[in-house]
Design an enzyme around this catalytic site. Structure first.
Site, PDB file in Angstrom:
ATOM      1  N   ALA A  40       2.405   0.056  20.447  1.00  0.00           N
ATOM      2  CA  ALA A  40       1.874  -1.374  21.414  1.00  0.00           C
ATOM      3  C   ALA A  40       0.868  -1.986  20.940  1.00  0.00           C
ATOM      4  O   ALA A  40       1.022  -3.571  20.675  1.00  0.00           O
ATOM      5  CB  ALA A  40       1.539  -0.645  22.855  1.00  0.00           C
TER       6      ALA A  40
ATOM      7  N   ASN B  32       8.736   5.560  18.351  1.00  0.00           N
ATOM      8  CA  ASN B  32       9.417   5.441  16.871  1.00  0.00           C
ATOM      9  C   ASN B  32       9.660   6.997  17.191  1.00  0.00           C
ATOM     10  O   ASN B  32       9.872   7.351  15.338  1.00  0.00           O
ATOM     11  CB  ASN B  32       8.672   4.798  15.622  1.00  0.00           C
ATOM     12  CG  ASN B  32       9.838   4.398  15.043  1.00  0.00           C
ATOM     13  OD1 ASN B  32      10.186   4.080  14.843  1.00  0.00           O
ATOM     14  ND2 ASN B  32       8.433   4.384  13.753  1.00  0.00           N
ATOM     15  N   ARG B  33       9.697   7.858  17.841  1.00  0.00           N
ATOM     16  CA  ARG B  33       9.849   9.672  17.672  1.00  0.00           C
ATOM     17  C   ARG B  33      10.651  10.089  17.872  1.00  0.00           C
ATOM     18  O   ARG B  33      11.531  11.058  18.224  1.00  0.00           O
ATOM     19  CB  ARG B  33       8.969  10.256  17.675  1.00  0.00           C
ATOM     20  CG  ARG B  33       7.161   9.988  16.735  1.00  0.00           C
ATOM     21  CD  ARG B  33       7.654  10.349  14.990  1.00  0.00           C
ATOM     22  NE  ARG B  33       6.520  10.593  14.106  1.00  0.00           N
ATOM     23  CZ  ARG B  33       6.073   8.922  13.668  1.00  0.00           C
ATOM     24  NH1 ARG B  33       7.388   8.035  14.143  1.00  0.00           N
ATOM     25  NH2 ARG B  33       5.355   8.543  12.869  1.00  0.00           N
TER      26      ARG B  33
ATOM     27  N   HIS C  79       6.246  -2.238  11.901  1.00  0.00           N
ATOM     28  CA  HIS C  79       4.707  -2.138  12.606  1.00  0.00           C
ATOM     29  C   HIS C  79       3.898  -2.666  11.234  1.00  0.00           C
ATOM     30  O   HIS C  79       4.345  -3.578  10.891  1.00  0.00           O
ATOM     31  CB  HIS C  79       4.945  -0.919  11.601  1.00  0.00           C
ATOM     32  CG  HIS C  79       6.131  -0.059  12.458  1.00  0.00           C
ATOM     33  ND1 HIS C  79       5.762   1.018  13.497  1.00  0.00           N
ATOM     34  CD2 HIS C  79       7.453   0.147  12.370  1.00  0.00           C
ATOM     35  CE1 HIS C  79       6.616   1.095  13.835  1.00  0.00           C
ATOM     36  NE2 HIS C  79       8.195   0.991  13.736  1.00  0.00           N
ATOM     37  N   SER C  80       2.737  -1.814  11.355  1.00  0.00           N
ATOM     38  CA  SER C  80       1.222  -2.400  10.672  1.00  0.00           C
ATOM     39  C   SER C  80       0.272  -1.094  10.716  1.00  0.00           C
ATOM     40  O   SER C  80       0.649  -0.494  12.329  1.00  0.00           O
ATOM     41  CB  SER C  80       0.788  -4.048  11.210  1.00  0.00           C
ATOM     42  OG  SER C  80      -0.174  -2.971  12.492  1.00  0.00           O
ATOM     43  N   TYR C  81      -0.309  -0.930   9.720  1.00  0.00           N
ATOM     44  CA  TYR C  81      -0.446  -2.071   8.500  1.00  0.00           C
ATOM     45  C   TYR C  81      -0.731  -1.242   7.587  1.00  0.00           C
ATOM     46  O   TYR C  81      -2.045  -1.514   6.667  1.00  0.00           O
ATOM     47  CB  TYR C  81      -1.951  -3.103   9.009  1.00  0.00           C
ATOM     48  CG  TYR C  81      -2.903  -1.747   9.451  1.00  0.00           C
ATOM     49  CD1 TYR C  81      -3.492  -1.075   8.160  1.00  0.00           C
ATOM     50  CD2 TYR C  81      -3.664  -1.490  10.224  1.00  0.00           C
ATOM     51  CE1 TYR C  81      -4.794  -0.496   8.653  1.00  0.00           C
ATOM     52  CE2 TYR C  81      -4.455  -0.239  10.535  1.00  0.00           C
ATOM     53  CZ  TYR C  81      -5.478   0.099   9.089  1.00  0.00           C
ATOM     54  OH  TYR C  81      -6.304   0.403   9.863  1.00  0.00           O
TER      55      TYR C  81
ATOM     56  N   GLU D  25       5.872  -2.398   7.101  1.00  0.00           N
ATOM     57  CA  GLU D  25       4.434  -1.882   7.587  1.00  0.00           C
ATOM     58  C   GLU D  25       3.591  -3.500   7.149  1.00  0.00           C
ATOM     59  O   GLU D  25       3.480  -3.003   6.315  1.00  0.00           O
ATOM     60  CB  GLU D  25       4.013  -1.180   6.845  1.00  0.00           C
ATOM     61  CG  GLU D  25       4.529   0.316   7.780  1.00  0.00           C
ATOM     62  CD  GLU D  25       3.630   0.964   8.693  1.00  0.00           C
ATOM     63  OE1 GLU D  25       2.640   0.433   8.633  1.00  0.00           O
ATOM     64  OE2 GLU D  25       4.063   1.842   9.566  1.00  0.00           O
TER      65      GLU D  25
HETATM   66  O1  0X9 Z   1       4.698   6.307  12.443  1.00  0.00           O
HETATM   67  C1  0X9 Z   1       5.577   5.403  11.928  1.00  0.00           C
HETATM   68  O2  0X9 Z   1       5.993   5.026  13.279  1.00  0.00           O
HETATM   69  C2  0X9 Z   1       5.670   3.770  11.210  1.00  0.00           C
HETATM   70  N1  0X9 Z   1       4.046   4.066  10.894  1.00  0.00           N
HETATM   71  S1  0X9 Z   1       3.056   3.540  11.534  1.00  0.00           S
HETATM   72  O3  0X9 Z   1       1.451   3.258  10.952  1.00  0.00           O
HETATM   73  N2  0X9 Z   1       3.086   1.846  12.032  1.00  0.00           N
HETATM   74  O4  0X9 Z   1       3.162   4.008  13.125  1.00  0.00           O
HETATM   75  C3  0X9 Z   1       6.489   4.398   9.893  1.00  0.00           C
HETATM   76  C4  0X9 Z   1       7.449   4.677  10.528  1.00  0.00           C
HETATM   77  C5  0X9 Z   1       8.390   5.005   9.283  1.00  0.00           C
HETATM   78  N3  0X9 Z   1       8.593   6.196   8.644  1.00  0.00           N
HETATM   79  C6  0X9 Z   1       8.389   7.003   7.424  1.00  0.00           C
HETATM   80  N4  0X9 Z   1       9.391   5.994   6.744  1.00  0.00           N
HETATM   81  N5  0X9 Z   1       7.558   7.785   7.296  1.00  0.00           N
HETATM   82 ZN    ZN Z   2       3.917   1.663  14.178  1.00  0.00          ZN
END
Ligand code: 0X9
Ligand code: ZN
Length: 472
Positions: A180, A255-256, A308-310, A381
């Site tokens: 978010a 994203n998990r 995503h960022s950053y 990112e």
């Molecule tokens: O943690 C995440 O979901 C992503 N980074 S963030 O800082 N925007 O939360 C990265 C996702 C992809 N992750 C990997 N390739 N490890």
């Molecule tokens: Zn993110």
């Protein structure tokens, strides 16, 4: 941990009561964002425990760094504990005030990238694009969030017919704002959509992209979380999942929550107080389900980008394990082409790689799209070259949009280079073209490896691509 649960508990009461006792204005008073070296494991352990709010993990190569939000009053203690750090945001309140002024003064009618848009402005912007380009664009609706907000997107393609023998063009999905607080991802996705439509008649590559593919941009995957960031908590990351009989606002990290690699403790958390809480099951959340249910209907999903960022990275699958995936050579070739082009045109550096340049994350969207649909997928990112962490200045919106556009344009332009005649299948007609280029040193027509000549190594890539579209 203790601190995190106190923060979450207070957040729960405030949001639940409907009368926020704590707001963005008070919550982040006296806070700083500091940066430590990713190689300083002791610092990472200490700050993971103390802060509970990791902002970014990235930086480039040897300078890999991790950012944490911490109370400024803790800085001396952290220093005394022997941790070396750099202060990247001394007083978060200053950043929040600047952002609030920028958004308050923003012109919402006819919005055009001069400020960060809210939910209503975003939806109107998509509607305006659709009505400005009726032959190219349609609005799509994928479902609703926990709190009933629509998750929507824009599909773009030119009126050019799909290749002979096929009734639908291959599709590329680009989504933003699973997290978010990452507002720059939303504007970047909108910029990509607008520029694809605007540049169709001026840019030969974009023309070919929209003639040959459908591009679907989904600007806000997490509308409830986005709503929280405009209200009580500017730096909320997760969705609005409530838990326990007290209906505590816990939030699931969307994203998990995807199924590929879901549930590994090394890369996600089983605890709802954690910012990487994965939920009770894969696809327990309506937001991830909405995207999945749409993506599985696409007959030819050839690429997916999750913005995503950053950390300034272009990340390939897998993110849940160290082992490299079968499409590793193609993923690295295309990812490197994206970073090289961004560097060439903007001077900015993006690192290309997998978990070795960030960290392990399990249950991510790109791992799912690569793992189940077999499409080329990346996490991009965005960077934070203008500072401000998750609150970059509004003046950086277009610059980030340009980086996103270059990356996506390069990605699509690099897909399936064995399809020499661009008819969406690698077949005998392409083989004839390949043979024509073979051994012609000065031709890069058949040079799939990018080593400056067309030779046996290109032939072996061509053979792998034969009869396919998602190919090296
Ligand atoms: O943690 C995440 O979901 C992503 N980074 S963030 O800082 N925007 O939360 C990265 C996702 C992809 N992750 C990997 N390739 N490890
Ligand atoms: Zn993110």
């Amino acid at each position: 941990m203790v601190r995190t649960s106190i923060v979450l508990a207070s957040l729960a009461t405030t949001v639940q009561a409907g009368v926020p006792l704590e707001t963005t204005a008070t919550r982040y008073k006296g806070q700083s964002v500091i940066r430590v070296s990713a190689r300083d494991e002791r610092a990472i352990r200490l700050l993971d425990a103390l802060s509970g709010d990791r902002w970014s993990c990235g930086g480039l190569g040897v300078n890999n760094s991790v950012d944490y939000r911490v109370p400024a009053s803790d800085l001396d203690g952290i220093r005394v504990a022997g941790v070396q750090f750099e202060i990247v945001i001394p007083d978060l309140q200053v950043v929040i005030d600047r952002e609030r002024d920028e958004t308050r003064l923003a012109d919402r009618a006819g919005w055009s990238f001069a400020s960060f848009p809210d939910a209503a402005t975003t939806s109107l912007f998509i509607d305006d694009l659709v009505s400005s380009y009726p032959d190219f664009a349609t609005r799509l609706s994928f479902g609703t969030s926990i709190e009933g907000r629509e998750i929507y997107g824009i599909r773009m393609t030119s009126p050019a017919a799909p290749a002979a023998g096929s009734n639908r063009k291959p599709v590329i999905v680009i989504n933003a704002l699973q997290h978010a607080r990452e507002w720059i991802t939303l504007t970047t996705s909108l910029y990509i959509a607008q520029q694809l439509l605007q540049r169709y008649s001026m840019d030969a590559v974009i023309k070919r992209i929209l003639d040959q593919y459908e591009l679907v941009v989904i600007p806000i995957v997490n509308p409830d979380g986005f709503n929280i960031t405009w209200g009580p908590d500017r730096y909320w990351r997760k969705n609005a999942r409530r838990v326990t009989t007290q209906q505590i606002l816990a939030g699931v990290d969307l994203n998990r929550n995807w199924s590929v690699g879901w549930g590994l403790n090394n890369g996600s958390s089983p605890s709802y107080t954690n910012d990487t809480y994965r939920g009770t099951a894969p696809f327990s959340e309506p937001e991830t389900r909405a995207l999945r249910d749409y993506m599985v209907t696409i007959p030819k999903l050839v690429a997916h980008v999750d913005i995503h960022s950053y950390a300034s990275d272009i990340l390939r699958p897998w993110s849940y394990q160290w082992q490299t995936p079968p499409a590793y050579p193609a993923l690295m070739r295309i990812g490197s082409a994206m970073a090289t082009e961004v560097k060439k045109l903007t001077g900015l550096n993006y690192a290309v790689g997998g978990p070795e340049i960030l960290y392990l994350s399990s249950g991510t969207a790109p791992d799912w799209s690569y793992g189940t649909a077999g499409c080329i997928s990346y996490t991009i990112e965005m960077n934070n070259a203008s500072g401000g962490g998750f609150s970059p200045p509004a003046s950086s919106i277009v610059a980030s949009g340009i980086q996103g556009l270059i990356a996506v344009r390069t990605l699509v332009d690099s897909l399936c280079r064995s399809d020499f005649n661009y008819d969406n299948v690698v077949d005998d007609a392409d083989f004839a073209l390949f043979v024509g280029a073979y051994d012609v040193l000065l031709s890069n027509e058949g040079d799939l490896t990018g080593d400056g000549m067309t030779d046996d190594s290109d032939f072996s890539l061509f053979v792998q691509a034969y009869d396919k579209l998602t190919c090296p």
